[in-house]
Design an enzyme around this catalytic site. Structure first.
Site, PDB file in Angstrom:
ATOM      1  N   ILE A 230       0.811  -1.171   0.067  1.00  0.00           N
ATOM      2  CA  ILE A 230       0.017  -0.009  -0.134  1.00  0.00           C
ATOM      3  C   ILE A 230       0.969   1.317  -0.158  1.00  0.00           C
ATOM      4  CG2 ILE A 230      -1.752   1.412   1.481  1.00  0.00           C
ATOM      5  CD1 ILE A 230      -2.837  -1.552   2.445  1.00  0.00           C
TER       6      ILE A 230
ATOM      7  N   HIS B  31       0.523   4.344   1.364  1.00  0.00           N
ATOM      8  CA  HIS B  31      -0.279   4.952   2.248  1.00  0.00           C
ATOM      9  C   HIS B  31      -0.578   6.300   2.196  1.00  0.00           C
ATOM     10  CE1 HIS B  31      -0.884   1.707   5.167  1.00  0.00           C
ATOM     11  NE2 HIS B  31       0.350   1.190   4.837  1.00  0.00           N
TER      12      HIS B  31
ATOM     13  N   ILE C  24      13.278   0.329   9.325  1.00  0.00           N
ATOM     14  CA  ILE C  24      12.145   0.982   8.300  1.00  0.00           C
ATOM     15  C   ILE C  24      11.168  -0.104   8.118  1.00  0.00           C
ATOM     16  CG2 ILE C  24      11.843   1.954   5.872  1.00  0.00           C
ATOM     17  CD1 ILE C  24      14.188   3.342   7.397  1.00  0.00           C
TER      18      ILE C  24
ATOM     19  N   CYS D 238       2.107 -19.140 -19.141  1.00  0.00           N
ATOM     20  CA  CYS D 238       1.346 -19.361 -17.944  1.00  0.00           C
ATOM     21  C   CYS D 238      -0.187 -18.851 -18.130  1.00  0.00           C
ATOM     22  CB  CYS D 238       1.960 -18.073 -16.780  1.00  0.00           C
ATOM     23  SG  CYS D 238       0.700 -17.768 -15.344  1.00  0.00           S
TER      24      CYS D 238
ATOM     25  N   CYS E  35      -2.940 -21.285 -10.158  1.00  0.00           N
ATOM     26  CA  CYS E  35      -2.609 -22.761 -10.078  1.00  0.00           C
ATOM     27  C   CYS E  35      -1.195 -22.749  -9.182  1.00  0.00           C
ATOM     28  CB  CYS E  35      -2.681 -23.558 -11.262  1.00  0.00           C
ATOM     29  SG  CYS E  35      -1.241 -23.068 -12.458  1.00  0.00           S
TER      30      CYS E  35
END
Ligand SMILES: Cc1cc2nc3c(=O)[nH]c(=O)nc-3n(C[C@H](O)[C@H](O)[C@H](O)COP(=O)(O)OP(=O)(O)OC[C@H]3O[C@@H](n4cnc5c(N)ncnc54)[C@H](O)[C@@H]3O)c2cc1C
Ligand SMILES: Cc1cc2nc3c(=O)[nH]c(=O)nc-3n(C[C@H](O)[C@H](O)[C@H](O)COP(=O)(O)OP(=O)(O)OC[C@H]3O[C@@H](n4cnc5c(N)ncnc54)[C@H](O)[C@@H]3O)c2cc1C
Lengths: 417, 482
Positions: free
Chosen positions: B47, B49, B334, B399, B436
């Site tokens: 995120i 923020h 951090i 994929c 998968c």
């Protein structure tokens, strides 16, 4: 590009569907397969046991599918391999991509969906622990061993007693690996009885029922698993925990019909089967789109997969040939006590007489009957000495005799003998 | 001798590397793992923020808001993908509403512009599927999500193209202070450098100890997550926090940049800095707490569970300073919101270097832009066909869950920071990141790695050394080879 029928998936379901449609006189048929070869999951099933019902002989997976492929190659059925179907629309447009043809839109009068299924992974059952290399689905391990020629590990625990897990227990043993045990969460196995005998008992591999893996250990490569017995609510009993050192964990914990295309197209799905809701012709909620094989519901025997492919093909051919788009009237099948699902979910009452019913029971039953009722009157009954969730039950009902009317519900249940 | 050695290639190290690549100095990044962003930076909420919950007056408070404001431009230059989807802190009681006002005030002091308290209707209009008992929320339109590793990789690649060298698979084992420089010893190399920036995440305390600065101690704090199939995408649209109370932050629900729903994290202090295992208690806690936001979730739709470790300290703020040992800069502790703050931390570190006497002359050849891996999915039909005609590998889907093509995977293997493992391919080209989890594509990706990098299949790792996928040939294939 335009075709009468496009079949998505070149596994046994798709192959049987295309061939049958051709035999029924359809001319313009295309099979699209994303793999470089036809045959679907059977390509990696090099063991015996396919076709006992259909061909009355025991074939390997590739031998079984080759019977269909040979026939198809002798027809004018078009095959496009190495091509992935990305979208199917309600209007029966297929968006496909391939190295050789690029991105194409293909138009079809009817579509048969036969995309098969994929394996459930560790994530779906929330096994805690680390995430090292060495945790495979059984089918992936099967592919590595049978098609690529590599061993994924030497000291193995298998979770789940589905058929692929059982077959891999034997396969890994034959390749010199040590298979410590096969664990099954339920108090019974979901695999075929013959596989338990031939793959575990014959090799003295213990099957631990009501057991699961509760933790995975190892930073880089798997180092071991903690297993535990589970109680009636399937919760692990912590006093029963034991640690088994191993370098490989194979998961054979179920198959999921590969219905992303179906869902995106807006086709109605059945939460029980995780496949499309279909009528006896395997027609989905969108007219002209049919579904069969493992994408419709997970089968244990390929013979039924082929049979279902043929049913869908006949449905598709009739759909293409008849121009009348009359409103359809449906009666419904309803799974009651003891039944986990039924295919087809609905019966088009304006159509053919015989309806083939596939169903599965929700646990092991001995000396029981399956009965069908319409409004409390029994319309069907059959005796069984043993039914297990792993073995699909298939029978026909004669719709003519039933005089079904619209919205009728045929309720199937398990009863004591 | 290099001017600056950066220890640790997480988001912080990569951001600093990219910032410093704007100047005419020599920079090396030293990383113990086989890829950048393989530590905490790969396992977090992803995120960006808003910055309302970091206390005003702290480094976190100011750097988070600054960092947030930099993401749009960074994404325009580096194309790692940033979805500014906005965030809600959901209130379910009047007590919660009081707390929201505190957060609002704090956010305003931190300098956030787009922040407002909204009513129930506003929330439910944007998020119709959440618990209907919601009474209001704090809405921050500037919050968003990124894929944290793609961000870090993009920063690193841009830095590399602008001259920064990356020494992967090099674990720093000791540092000797010489008169005007340091000698860093890794398990493979010796590096002489004038300045050191220590951003070794969970190990930043231990690296600091190597030069005798025992200023802080990291206490790893685990956060676990459950990630769901894309089938659930669209169930929620924004980042949904619960109102913190009694020190507990609750569990969040967020879309990932790629559109999977994710829930998490919990917060448990642990001892082992390597213990990123998930636990049955942790996962149960998430399932319990998330009910406040989403009443029912089908956990069979989960595709993976994972955890990340916060580099927490008891000072609760970032430590970013030149240490008592001159020319050794600590960028430690951090923890959250480190991802958001990272570009601002990088600017701050360049100023610290300047203050510490390093001459920073702008390098006019600096190129701020990075060409990303082609995303076939995002092209229109015409461009797809043009591309596939030129290079058919972009038409072959490897994929199937994420529809990634051979072309994209091959690119990932030849980037400025090339992928050499399955996980590294997954982080660059998403093969194996879908439903998968690589069951289908891993044999094919291994084949491609084998062909492109000439790496024997048996030597291909999932991630770190000794995480090989396969251990031997089968009996039959050995016969064939004999
Ligand atoms: C490991 C294993 C062992 C088994 N053992 C036995 C046994 O011993 N005896 C027995 O009788 N049965 C066995 N079965 C069952 C039987 O093989 C399967 O039920 C059968 O293969 C299913 O056929 P299908 O055509 O529905 O699916 P699949 O065989 O999976 O074929 C589906 C095809 O569709 C393709 N496809 C999917 N999506 C797309 C797309 N978007 N675009 C293009 N192509 C696509 C796939 O590549 C695949 O080739 C086994 C099954 C497995 C998995
Ligand atoms: C559960 C959780 C959720 C979070 N959510 C968010 C969020 O939503 N938004 C946000 O802004 N922040 C969030 N954070 C915080 C953010 O993830 C971290 O602040 C950030 O990733 C820290 O980056 P880093 O580069 O400092 O550390 P790391 O990513 O840990 O990088 C440090 C690197 O140093 C290397 N290293 C260590 N020792 C040595 C050595 N001896 N030699 C060489 N290399 C070494 C490591 O291998 C590692 O690659 C979250 C953190 C956690 C744990």
């Amino acid at each position: 590009m335009k075709y009468d029928l496009v079949v998505v998936g070149g596994g046994p379901a798709g192959l049987a569907a295309a061939l049958k449609a051709h035999q029924e006189g359809l001319e313009d048929i295309l099979i699209i397969e994303r793999d470089t070869v036809l045959g679907g999951i059977l390509n990696q099933c090099i063991h015996n046991g396919f076709g006992v019902h259909k061909f009355k002989e025991e074939l390997t997976g590739p031998e079984y599918s080759q019977k269909y492929i040979d026939k198809i190659l002798n027809t004018n059925i078009q095959v496009q391999t190495d091509t992935m179907v990305l979208h199917v629309t309600k209007e029966k447009e297929l968006h496909v991509i391939s190295a050789s043809q690029g991105y194409q839109v293909i138009y079809a009068k009817a579509v048969v969906l036969a995309m098969g299924c994929r394996e459930r992974t560790r994530g779906a059952i929330n096994i805690p622990g680390t995430r090292p290399a060495g945790v495979f689905t059984a089918g992936t391990a099967q592919r590595f061993i049978n098609l690529e020629g590599y061993m994924p590990g030497k000291n193995v625990v298998i979770l789940g007693s589905g058929d692929i897990g059982l077959i891999m227990a034997r396969r890994m043993t034959l390749e010199g690996a040590k298979v410590n045990c096969v664990l099954e969460l339920m108090p019974y196995s979901n695999g075929l009885t013959r596989n338990i005998v031939q793959c575990l008992d014959d090799y003295n591999i213990p099957l631990k029922l009501s057991h699961s893996v509760v933790k995975i250990h190892g930073k880089n490569r798997l180092e071991g698993v903690t297993i535990a017995q589970v109680d009636k609510q399937l919760k692990p009993i912590s006093e029963t925990e034991i640690y088994i050192p191993c370098d490989t964990l194979l998961l054979s914990i179920g198959l999921i019909p590969e219905n992303e295309l179906t869902r995106e197209c807006g086709i109605e799905l059945d939460i029980r089967t995780k496949g499309a809701t279909v009528d006896q012709n395997r027609e989905t909620s969108i007219t002209g789109i049919f579904s069969c094989g493992n994408v419709l519901h997970v089968h244990d025997l390929v013979d039924y997969v082929s049979e279902e492919g043929e049913i869908a093909a006949i449905g598709a051919v009739n759909y293409i040939k008849s121009n009348k788009k009359s409103k359809k009237e449906f009666a419904y099948t309803v799974p009651m006590e003891g039944i986990s699902y039924i295919v087809p979910q609905k019966i088009n009452i304006g159509d053919q007489d015989k309806t083939n019913i596939y169903l599965r029971v929700n646990k092991v039953y001995e000396q029981c009957v399956i009965s069908g009722y319409i409004n409390n009157s029994k319309i069907y009954t059959k005796k069984y000495t043993k039914l297990t969730p792993g073995e699909m039950v298939s029978f026909n009902i004669d719709k003519g005799k039933l005089s079904l009317s619209e919205q009728d519900q045929i309720k199937f249940k398990i009863e004591e003998e | 001798m290099v001017d600056v050695a950066i220890i640790g290639a997480g988001v912080v190290g990569c951001s600093i590397a990219r910032e410093l690549s704007k100047y005419s100095i020599t920079v090396s990044v030293i990383e113990k793992d086989s890829d950048v962003s393989n530590g905490t930076s790969k396992a977090n909420s992803g995120i960006v923020h808003g910055g309302y919950d970091s206390k005003f007056g702290t480094l976190k408070g100011s750097l988070c808001v600054q960092g947030n404001s930099m993401f749009k431009d960074l994404n325009d230059q580096l194309h790692f993908g940033f979805n500014k989807c906005g965030s809600f802190v959901l209130a379910f009681s009047s007590d919660d509403m009081v707390e929201l006002h505190h957060l609002y005030e704090n956010g305003k002091k931190n300098g956030i512009k787009n922040l407002e308290i909204v009513d129930r209707e506003f929330v439910l209009k944007k998020e119709p599927n959440i618990n209907q008992e919601v009474v209001g929320a704090l809405y921050c339109a500037d919050a968003g999500v990124i894929s944290p590793w793609e961000y870090a990789i993009a920063m690193a690649e841009n830095a590399a193209l602008n001259g920064v060298s990356f020494l992967l698979n090099n674990k720093v084992t000791s540092i000797a202070k010489k008169e005007n420089h340091f000698t860093i010893q890794t398990d493979k190399n010796t590096i002489n450098t004038r300045y050191i920036i220590n951003c070794a995440g969970l190990y930043s305390d231990e690296i600091s100890n190597m030069v005798g600065v025992n200023r802080f101690k990291i206490r790893p704090r685990k956060g676990e997550y459950i990630l769901f199939d894309k089938e659930y995408s669209g169930l929620t649209n924004s980042i949904l926090f619960q109102t913190p109370n009694n020190g507990s932050k609750g569990v969040l629900v967020t879309p990932t940049y790629h559109g999977n729903m994710m829930i998490g994290p919990n917060a448990e202090y642990i001892c082992d800095k390597e213990d990123t295992s998930t636990t049955s208690q942790g996962l149960a806690t998430l399932q319990h707490k998330v009910q406040k936001t989403l009443k029912s979730i089908d956990y069979s739709k989960a595709i993976t569970q994972f955890s990340g470790l916060r580099a927490a300290t008891d000072t609760y703020d970032f430590i970013i300073e030149e240490s008592q040992v001159k020319q050794f800069i600590n960028v430690g502790a951090i923890d959250s919101p480190g991802l958001t703050s990272s570009p601002a931390i990088a600017v701050m570190v360049s100023k610290l270097l300047l203050n510490a006497g390093l001459k920073l002359k702008k390098d006019h050849t600096f190129n701020p832009n990075l060409t990303p891996i082609i995303k076939v999915n995002e092209l229109n039909i015409h461009d797809k066909n043009k591309l596939i005609k030129k290079d058919p590998r972009y038409g072959r889907v490897i994929c199937r869950c994420e529809s990634m093509t051979q072309g994209e995977i091959v690119e990932a293997l030849h980037r400025p920071i090339p992928a050499t493992t399955l996980d590294a391919v997954k982080r660059r080209a998403r093969a194996g990141a879908g439903r998968c989890q690589g069951g289908f594509c891993s044999p094919r990706v291994m084949e491609i790695i084998n062909e492109e990098l000439d790496l024997p299949v048996l030597d291909i790792n999932k991630s770190e050394d000794k995480s090989n996928i396969l251990i031997d040939k089968t009996k039959k294939s050995m016969e064939v080879h004999l």
